[in-house]
Motif scaffolding. Sequence first.
Motif, PDB file in Angstrom:
ATOM      1  N   ILE A  52       4.315  10.598 -10.796  1.00  0.00           N
ATOM      2  CA  ILE A  52       5.206   9.467 -10.334  1.00  0.00           C
ATOM      3  C   ILE A  52       6.499   9.862  -9.949  1.00  0.00           C
ATOM      4  O   ILE A  52       7.527   8.989  -9.707  1.00  0.00           O
ATOM      5  CB  ILE A  52       5.225   8.498 -11.664  1.00  0.00           C
ATOM      6  CG1 ILE A  52       6.201   9.344 -12.769  1.00  0.00           C
ATOM      7  CG2 ILE A  52       3.986   7.869 -12.122  1.00  0.00           C
ATOM      8  CD1 ILE A  52       6.281   8.423 -14.117  1.00  0.00           C
ATOM      9  N   ASP A  53       6.820  11.097  -9.662  1.00  0.00           N
ATOM     10  CA  ASP A  53       7.817  11.669  -9.153  1.00  0.00           C
ATOM     11  C   ASP A  53       8.126  11.297  -7.637  1.00  0.00           C
ATOM     12  O   ASP A  53       7.534  11.843  -6.885  1.00  0.00           O
ATOM     13  CB  ASP A  53       7.970  13.428  -9.319  1.00  0.00           C
ATOM     14  CG  ASP A  53       9.352  13.938  -8.999  1.00  0.00           C
ATOM     15  OD1 ASP A  53      10.214  12.999  -8.722  1.00  0.00           O
ATOM     16  OD2 ASP A  53       9.275  15.106  -9.004  1.00  0.00           O
ATOM     17  N   PRO A  54       9.233  10.494  -7.357  1.00  0.00           N
ATOM     18  CA  PRO A  54       9.431  10.396  -6.094  1.00  0.00           C
ATOM     19  C   PRO A  54       9.934  11.425  -5.193  1.00  0.00           C
ATOM     20  O   PRO A  54      10.195  11.343  -4.175  1.00  0.00           O
ATOM     21  CB  PRO A  54      10.343   9.014  -6.057  1.00  0.00           C
ATOM     22  CG  PRO A  54      11.068   9.189  -7.492  1.00  0.00           C
ATOM     23  CD  PRO A  54      10.234  10.183  -8.306  1.00  0.00           C
ATOM     24  N   GLU A  55      10.602  12.368  -5.889  1.00  0.00           N
ATOM     25  CA  GLU A  55      11.037  13.499  -4.955  1.00  0.00           C
ATOM     26  C   GLU A  55       9.992  14.698  -4.607  1.00  0.00           C
ATOM     27  O   GLU A  55      10.357  15.493  -3.870  1.00  0.00           O
ATOM     28  CB  GLU A  55      12.214  14.228  -6.075  1.00  0.00           C
ATOM     29  CG  GLU A  55      13.137  13.040  -6.392  1.00  0.00           C
ATOM     30  CD  GLU A  55      14.008  12.459  -5.176  1.00  0.00           C
ATOM     31  OE1 GLU A  55      14.222  13.304  -4.345  1.00  0.00           O
ATOM     32  OE2 GLU A  55      14.298  11.456  -5.639  1.00  0.00           O
ATOM     33  N   ARG A  56       8.862  14.405  -5.131  1.00  0.00           N
ATOM     34  CA  ARG A  56       7.819  15.412  -4.636  1.00  0.00           C
ATOM     35  C   ARG A  56       7.506  15.189  -3.399  1.00  0.00           C
ATOM     36  O   ARG A  56       7.854  14.487  -2.366  1.00  0.00           O
ATOM     37  CB  ARG A  56       6.574  15.175  -5.402  1.00  0.00           C
ATOM     38  CG  ARG A  56       5.941  13.932  -5.051  1.00  0.00           C
ATOM     39  CD  ARG A  56       4.872  13.662  -6.112  1.00  0.00           C
ATOM     40  NE  ARG A  56       3.404  14.669  -5.319  1.00  0.00           N
ATOM     41  CZ  ARG A  56       2.529  14.610  -6.292  1.00  0.00           C
ATOM     42  NH1 ARG A  56       2.009  13.859  -7.316  1.00  0.00           N
ATOM     43  NH2 ARG A  56       1.408  15.569  -5.773  1.00  0.00           N
ATOM     44  N   ASP A  57       7.075  16.252  -2.671  1.00  0.00           N
ATOM     45  CA  ASP A  57       7.091  16.632  -1.227  1.00  0.00           C
ATOM     46  C   ASP A  57       6.021  15.288  -0.471  1.00  0.00           C
ATOM     47  O   ASP A  57       6.503  14.774   0.455  1.00  0.00           O
ATOM     48  CB  ASP A  57       6.279  17.938  -0.909  1.00  0.00           C
ATOM     49  CG  ASP A  57       7.157  19.150  -1.329  1.00  0.00           C
ATOM     50  OD1 ASP A  57       8.505  19.167  -1.404  1.00  0.00           O
ATOM     51  OD2 ASP A  57       6.723  20.420  -1.358  1.00  0.00           O
ATOM     52  N   LYS A  58       5.298  15.363  -1.327  1.00  0.00           N
ATOM     53  CA  LYS A  58       4.391  14.264  -0.904  1.00  0.00           C
ATOM     54  C   LYS A  58       4.164  12.988  -1.914  1.00  0.00           C
ATOM     55  O   LYS A  58       3.049  13.138  -2.511  1.00  0.00           O
ATOM     56  CB  LYS A  58       3.006  14.365  -0.138  1.00  0.00           C
ATOM     57  CG  LYS A  58       2.023  13.305   0.590  1.00  0.00           C
ATOM     58  CD  LYS A  58       0.887  14.225   1.400  1.00  0.00           C
ATOM     59  CE  LYS A  58       0.262  13.151   1.836  1.00  0.00           C
ATOM     60  NZ  LYS A  58      -1.199  13.791   2.539  1.00  0.00           N
ATOM     61  N   PRO A  59       5.036  12.108  -1.962  1.00  0.00           N
ATOM     62  CA  PRO A  59       4.706  10.965  -3.029  1.00  0.00           C
ATOM     63  C   PRO A  59       3.254  10.449  -3.282  1.00  0.00           C
ATOM     64  O   PRO A  59       2.999  10.036  -1.861  1.00  0.00           O
ATOM     65  CB  PRO A  59       5.857  10.048  -2.939  1.00  0.00           C
ATOM     66  CG  PRO A  59       7.148  10.938  -2.162  1.00  0.00           C
ATOM     67  CD  PRO A  59       6.030  11.493  -1.279  1.00  0.00           C
ATOM     68  N   VAL A  60       2.719  10.362  -4.213  1.00  0.00           N
ATOM     69  CA  VAL A  60       1.540   9.709  -4.221  1.00  0.00           C
ATOM     70  C   VAL A  60       1.671   7.894  -4.109  1.00  0.00           C
ATOM     71  O   VAL A  60       2.688   7.557  -4.826  1.00  0.00           O
ATOM     72  CB  VAL A  60       0.699   9.780  -5.675  1.00  0.00           C
ATOM     73  CG1 VAL A  60      -0.470   9.024  -5.626  1.00  0.00           C
ATOM     74  CG2 VAL A  60       0.526  11.312  -5.877  1.00  0.00           C
ATOM     75  N   ARG A  61       0.935   7.260  -3.200  1.00  0.00           N
ATOM     76  CA  ARG A  61       1.445   5.697  -3.164  1.00  0.00           C
ATOM     77  C   ARG A  61       0.190   5.149  -3.671  1.00  0.00           C
ATOM     78  O   ARG A  61      -0.809   5.486  -4.172  1.00  0.00           O
ATOM     79  CB  ARG A  61       1.316   5.733  -1.275  1.00  0.00           C
ATOM     80  CG  ARG A  61       2.318   6.409  -0.789  1.00  0.00           C
ATOM     81  CD  ARG A  61       2.144   6.377   0.586  1.00  0.00           C
ATOM     82  NE  ARG A  61       0.877   6.686   1.307  1.00  0.00           N
ATOM     83  CZ  ARG A  61       0.138   6.468   2.475  1.00  0.00           C
ATOM     84  NH1 ARG A  61       0.949   5.601   3.280  1.00  0.00           N
ATOM     85  NH2 ARG A  61      -1.169   6.887   2.558  1.00  0.00           N
ATOM     86  N   ALA A  62       0.523   3.632  -3.517  1.00  0.00           N
ATOM     87  CA  ALA A  62      -0.447   2.658  -4.108  1.00  0.00           C
ATOM     88  C   ALA A  62      -1.753   2.928  -3.837  1.00  0.00           C
ATOM     89  O   ALA A  62      -2.759   2.745  -4.288  1.00  0.00           O
ATOM     90  CB  ALA A  62       0.229   1.389  -4.252  1.00  0.00           C
ATOM     91  N   ALA A 122       1.015  -1.489  -0.028  1.00  0.00           N
ATOM     92  CA  ALA A 122       0.073   0.138  -0.028  1.00  0.00           C
ATOM     93  C   ALA A 122       0.800   1.175   0.009  1.00  0.00           C
ATOM     94  O   ALA A 122       0.596   2.560  -0.479  1.00  0.00           O
ATOM     95  CB  ALA A 122      -0.882  -0.142   1.170  1.00  0.00           C
ATOM     96  N   GLU A 123       2.064   1.165   0.675  1.00  0.00           N
ATOM     97  CA  GLU A 123       2.993   2.214   0.762  1.00  0.00           C
ATOM     98  C   GLU A 123       3.937   2.495  -0.599  1.00  0.00           C
ATOM     99  O   GLU A 123       4.576   3.560  -0.398  1.00  0.00           O
ATOM    100  CB  GLU A 123       3.696   2.355   1.958  1.00  0.00           C
ATOM    101  CG  GLU A 123       3.017   2.079   3.421  1.00  0.00           C
ATOM    102  CD  GLU A 123       2.338   0.769   3.469  1.00  0.00           C
ATOM    103  OE1 GLU A 123       3.072  -0.086   3.012  1.00  0.00           O
ATOM    104  OE2 GLU A 123       1.333   0.833   4.351  1.00  0.00           O
TER     105      GLU A 123
END
Length: 366
Positions: free
Chosen positions: A294-304, A234-235
């Motif tokens: 899909i940017d992992p560097e964003r402030d709050k990455p979107v998760r599954a 989920a994370e």
Amino acid sequence: MEALRAGLGAFLGLCLTGYLVLSPGIDLESGLYLVAPLGASAVLLFAVPNSPLAQPWSAVIGNTLAALIGVAISLTVHEPTLRIALAVGLAIAGTFMVRAVHPPAGAVAMTAAMSPDAIEHLGFWFALAPIATGTASLVLIATAYARLTGRRYPFRQFEQQNRHGTSDRVAVERLGLSEAELSDILQRYRQSFNLGVEDLARLIGAAELQAAAHHTGASTAGAIMSTKLITVKAETDLGEVADLFRRHRFTSLPVVDDEQRFLGIIFQMHLITRARDDALRLDRGLMPALRRLIDPERDKPVRAIDIMSVTVPRAIATTPLGALLPLMGDTDVDAVPILEYGKLIGIVTRTDLIAAMARGLARAEV
């Protein structure tokens, strides 16, 4: 569940009609009061909304025409038994002629014929209120309730567009039979008032899918499912999800917890839909929105867990293939997870189904 859905719908329909439109007590001055035939209409509208007898034209026109006939007979025929029998008989004939057969219409005509004093006071206003007003209210509520509970009412007619806005028949209804041929079958077996053309097409399509499943060789989901699965937690951030889609050419990824309990599933379309929503919200192009998503560097990455679907159909290893074919034949579902006591043990994709059917056809030819 279907019984509860129908009962709750009738309860809400009559409650809302009673509180917002009509009155539970008889008010001869306004004519806005609940009458018994509306309960019979509620049975059709909420319990069998697909029936031709429950469609809006049949309900509203059928009840209203029967009320007009009942009032006319009540005002002109004075012998009680003759008055009641004549009102119901003419109501049946009248609604049949305008293709608005609705069983509660007989009770509407009978109600008018049994209440000569009230009808003498109300006159033909009785047909408008409470009959037409109350029936139209129930139809509107039934329409909204069907949408909220995943049903379709009024039922889509044969010539209407499909859910994609095109005139193609949905996959399970592409039978090679015209509307006229289907109508002729219903007429020949005297079923035109019990089934609609759309109902017959769906039933024939479902039967053909079931028959096709018998030729696949394998008969259950467990026989063809993929068991060595790539899953995500989920994370897991969407950057990793997108990379798995690219690397393995998957169209779906199951989401599980540390004990392999099934939590949901992500389809490629979920990424596109979320990116489109972000593009519209942020007033930017689709590709920039997808890169941001899909940017992992964003402030709050979107998760599954933020985009996965938890309402997809699921099955067990012993589920017949005949039950899986319709799920993926006319829906946006690309894969059905196979569970055992809540844990993911496999997945059946469209590719698995096609391969199984191809093997079955090859064996049949040999």
